[in-house]
Write a protein that holds these residues in place. Structure first.
Motif, PDB file in Angstrom:
ATOM      1  N   THR A  87       0.856  -1.133   0.094  1.00 54.28           N
ATOM      2  CA  THR A  87       0.160  -0.084  -0.083  1.00 54.28           C
ATOM      3  C   THR A  87       0.729   1.305   0.082  1.00 54.28           C
ATOM      4  O   THR A  87       0.476   2.174  -0.599  1.00 54.28           O
ATOM      5  CB  THR A  87      -0.808  -0.011   1.273  1.00 54.28           C
ATOM      6  OG1 THR A  87      -1.753  -1.218   1.107  1.00 54.28           O
ATOM      7  CG2 THR A  87      -1.767   1.283   1.178  1.00 54.28           C
ATOM      8  N   GLY A  88       1.958   1.198   0.742  1.00 55.13           N
ATOM      9  CA  GLY A  88       2.861   2.382   0.930  1.00 55.13           C
ATOM     10  C   GLY A  88       3.464   2.538  -0.402  1.00 55.13           C
ATOM     11  O   GLY A  88       3.701   3.686  -1.115  1.00 55.13           O
ATOM     12  N   LEU A  89       4.088   1.513  -1.073  1.00 56.38           N
ATOM     13  CA  LEU A  89       4.400   1.723  -2.477  1.00 56.38           C
ATOM     14  C   LEU A  89       3.796   2.086  -3.636  1.00 56.38           C
ATOM     15  O   LEU A  89       4.041   3.037  -4.228  1.00 56.38           O
ATOM     16  CB  LEU A  89       5.039   0.278  -2.913  1.00 56.38           C
ATOM     17  CG  LEU A  89       6.523  -0.192  -1.953  1.00 56.38           C
ATOM     18  CD1 LEU A  89       6.802  -1.614  -2.522  1.00 56.38           C
ATOM     19  CD2 LEU A  89       7.466   0.840  -2.174  1.00 56.38           C
ATOM     20  N   ALA A 135       3.094   5.805  -2.864  1.00 54.52           N
ATOM     21  CA  ALA A 135       4.309   6.754  -3.392  1.00 54.52           C
ATOM     22  C   ALA A 135       4.399   6.938  -4.689  1.00 54.52           C
ATOM     23  O   ALA A 135       4.727   7.957  -5.515  1.00 54.52           O
ATOM     24  CB  ALA A 135       5.720   6.016  -2.639  1.00 54.52           C
ATOM     25  N   ALA A 136       4.131   5.665  -5.336  1.00 53.06           N
ATOM     26  CA  ALA A 136       4.056   5.572  -6.829  1.00 53.06           C
ATOM     27  C   ALA A 136       3.043   6.796  -7.357  1.00 53.06           C
ATOM     28  O   ALA A 136       3.145   7.508  -8.472  1.00 53.06           O
ATOM     29  CB  ALA A 136       3.640   4.260  -7.578  1.00 53.06           C
ATOM     30  N   LEU A 137       1.918   6.660  -6.751  1.00 53.83           N
ATOM     31  CA  LEU A 137       0.792   7.643  -7.158  1.00 53.83           C
ATOM     32  C   LEU A 137       0.941   9.064  -6.987  1.00 53.83           C
ATOM     33  O   LEU A 137       1.023   9.817  -7.557  1.00 53.83           O
ATOM     34  CB  LEU A 137      -0.636   7.337  -6.406  1.00 53.83           C
ATOM     35  CG  LEU A 137      -1.629   8.114  -6.700  1.00 53.83           C
ATOM     36  CD1 LEU A 137      -2.186   7.960  -8.078  1.00 53.83           C
ATOM     37  CD2 LEU A 137      -2.971   7.929  -5.746  1.00 53.83           C
ATOM     38  N   LEU A 138       1.987   9.360  -5.709  1.00 49.13           N
ATOM     39  CA  LEU A 138       2.257  10.643  -5.531  1.00 49.13           C
ATOM     40  C   LEU A 138       3.218  11.088  -6.638  1.00 49.13           C
ATOM     41  O   LEU A 138       3.378  12.304  -6.858  1.00 49.13           O
ATOM     42  CB  LEU A 138       2.897  10.832  -4.136  1.00 49.13           C
ATOM     43  CG  LEU A 138       1.813  10.633  -2.934  1.00 49.13           C
ATOM     44  CD1 LEU A 138       2.451  10.559  -1.673  1.00 49.13           C
ATOM     45  CD2 LEU A 138       0.675  11.737  -2.962  1.00 49.13           C
ATOM     46  N   PHE A 139       4.203  10.210  -6.860  1.00 49.74           N
ATOM     47  CA  PHE A 139       5.265  10.409  -7.995  1.00 49.74           C
ATOM     48  C   PHE A 139       4.668  10.719  -9.176  1.00 49.74           C
ATOM     49  O   PHE A 139       5.136  11.771 -10.003  1.00 49.74           O
ATOM     50  CB  PHE A 139       6.333   9.525  -7.836  1.00 49.74           C
ATOM     51  CG  PHE A 139       7.317   9.412  -9.007  1.00 49.74           C
ATOM     52  CD1 PHE A 139       8.285  10.447  -8.680  1.00 49.74           C
ATOM     53  CD2 PHE A 139       7.375   8.958 -10.260  1.00 49.74           C
ATOM     54  CE1 PHE A 139       9.353  10.654  -9.571  1.00 49.74           C
ATOM     55  CE2 PHE A 139       8.360   9.248 -11.114  1.00 49.74           C
ATOM     56  CZ  PHE A 139       9.353  10.066 -10.634  1.00 49.74           C
ATOM     57  N   GLY A 140       3.647  10.304  -9.613  1.00 46.45           N
ATOM     58  CA  GLY A 140       2.813  10.148 -10.872  1.00 46.45           C
ATOM     59  C   GLY A 140       2.250  11.617 -10.845  1.00 46.45           C
ATOM     60  O   GLY A 140       2.261  12.435 -11.936  1.00 46.45           O
ATOM     61  N   ILE A 141       1.628  11.911  -9.728  1.00 48.44           N
ATOM     62  CA  ILE A 141       0.947  13.379  -9.803  1.00 48.44           C
ATOM     63  C   ILE A 141       2.010  14.392  -9.695  1.00 48.44           C
ATOM     64  O   ILE A 141       1.819  15.328 -10.457  1.00 48.44           O
ATOM     65  CB  ILE A 141       0.092  13.385  -8.400  1.00 48.44           C
ATOM     66  CG1 ILE A 141      -1.051  12.325  -8.457  1.00 48.44           C
ATOM     67  CG2 ILE A 141      -0.171  14.927  -8.192  1.00 48.44           C
ATOM     68  CD1 ILE A 141      -1.668  12.301  -7.156  1.00 48.44           C
ATOM     69  N   TYR A 142       3.119  14.361  -9.172  1.00 48.54           N
ATOM     70  CA  TYR A 142       4.097  15.318  -9.265  1.00 48.54           C
ATOM     71  C   TYR A 142       4.691  15.356 -10.589  1.00 48.54           C
ATOM     72  O   TYR A 142       4.852  16.531 -11.011  1.00 48.54           O
ATOM     73  CB  TYR A 142       5.458  14.973  -8.180  1.00 48.54           C
ATOM     74  CG  TYR A 142       6.421  15.980  -8.581  1.00 48.54           C
ATOM     75  CD1 TYR A 142       6.598  17.154  -7.829  1.00 48.54           C
ATOM     76  CD2 TYR A 142       7.482  15.539  -9.180  1.00 48.54           C
ATOM     77  CE1 TYR A 142       7.639  17.975  -7.921  1.00 48.54           C
ATOM     78  CE2 TYR A 142       8.722  16.512  -9.028  1.00 48.54           C
ATOM     79  CZ  TYR A 142       8.642  17.759  -8.641  1.00 48.54           C
ATOM     80  OH  TYR A 142       9.715  18.414  -8.755  1.00 48.54           O
ATOM     81  N   VAL A 143       5.010  14.397 -11.234  1.00 50.00           N
ATOM     82  CA  VAL A 143       5.585  14.488 -12.641  1.00 50.00           C
ATOM     83  C   VAL A 143       4.321  15.126 -13.395  1.00 50.00           C
ATOM     84  O   VAL A 143       4.876  15.831 -14.447  1.00 50.00           O
ATOM     85  CB  VAL A 143       5.541  12.941 -13.137  1.00 50.00           C
ATOM     86  CG1 VAL A 143       6.019  12.897 -14.552  1.00 50.00           C
ATOM     87  CG2 VAL A 143       7.006  12.231 -12.423  1.00 50.00           C
TER      88      VAL A 143
END
Length: 229
Positions: free
Chosen positions: A84-86, A89-97
């Motif tokens: 869930t944490g990973l 983190a991937a979702l937040l990174f995608g949003i940032y990108v």
């Protein structure tokens, strides 16, 4: 496996001692035990048989089974929490990108200035476009219609970046490329009659057919005819 932390091996020791560890896990544990006396000692403690009265054997067996089930569920919950944490983190990174890379935001009209619309000595129409808010323009989108209108739409990501060079924010342009693109879309006989900067507020006119244009200044001529006397 060399370098495996003792904490991980100790989590596996109960399963190894009960002979319910996978073959891969067993080899992993055995390789570690060959080099780690502390974990060997821990395994010996686990394997020590505590004799219980026969009347208590079944009760303790059931309790052990319950504890083992709880341990398995606990390990599964740890894995689930990790996944869930990973994923988060991937979702937040995608949003940032997305916020920093997707060019979807129009530039406000107040950030654009059009200057020195004039005609070069070779007949080309030239203008100077300035971006005055200090941020980069990442992309220009082209839009046009059959009435001869051509729209340049400057776009930025949601999280915009400061411009590295003031010169890149103030450039002289001719209408050659836009005219070529217009003819490619509507045919070689089609004529572009007006060009605009399309902003988030309004369409800013750059040039329109029939506009009375002054001759380009010597400085502008020098931009497009370097070395000419």
């Amino acid at each position: 496996m060399k370098g495996t932390p003792c904490e991980i091996i100790r989590d596996l020791l109960p399963l190894y001692a009960d002979e319910v560890c996978s073959e891969v896990g067993a080899r992993w544990v055995e390789a570690h035990l060959a080099e780690c006396p502390r974990c060997r000692s821990e395994l010996a403690n686990i394997q020590t048989v505590i004799r219980l009265p026969e009347t208590d054997v079944m009760n303790n067996y059931n309790e052990a089974a319950g504890i083992k089930e709880i341990a398995v569920k606990w390990r599964r919950s740890r894995v689930k929490a990790l996944l869930t944490g990973l994923l988060a983190a991937a979702l937040l990174f995608g949003i940032y990108v997305g916020l920093t890379q997707w060019q979807i935001m129009k530039v406000p009209a107040a950030s654009i200035r059009i200057h020195e619309v004039s005609r070069l000595s070779d007949g080309r129409i030239v203008y100077q476009a300035k971006v005055i808010d200090g941020y980069e323009i990442n992309r220009i989108r082209y839009e046009m219609d059959e009435e001869g209108n051509f729209y340049l739409t400057p776009l930025r990501p949601v999280i915009k970046r400061k411009a590295l060079s003031e010169r890149l924010q103030s450039m002289y342009e001719t209408l050659e490329h836009e005219s070529y693109v217009y003819k490619e879309n509507f045919g070689q006989q089609a004529e572009m009659t007006a060009i605009y900067f399309r902003t988030s507020d309004e369409d800013i006119l750059i040039w329109k057919k029939g506009m009375d244009l002054p001759a380009a200044s010597d400085a502008v001529e020098a931009e497009f005819h370097p070395g000419r006397d």
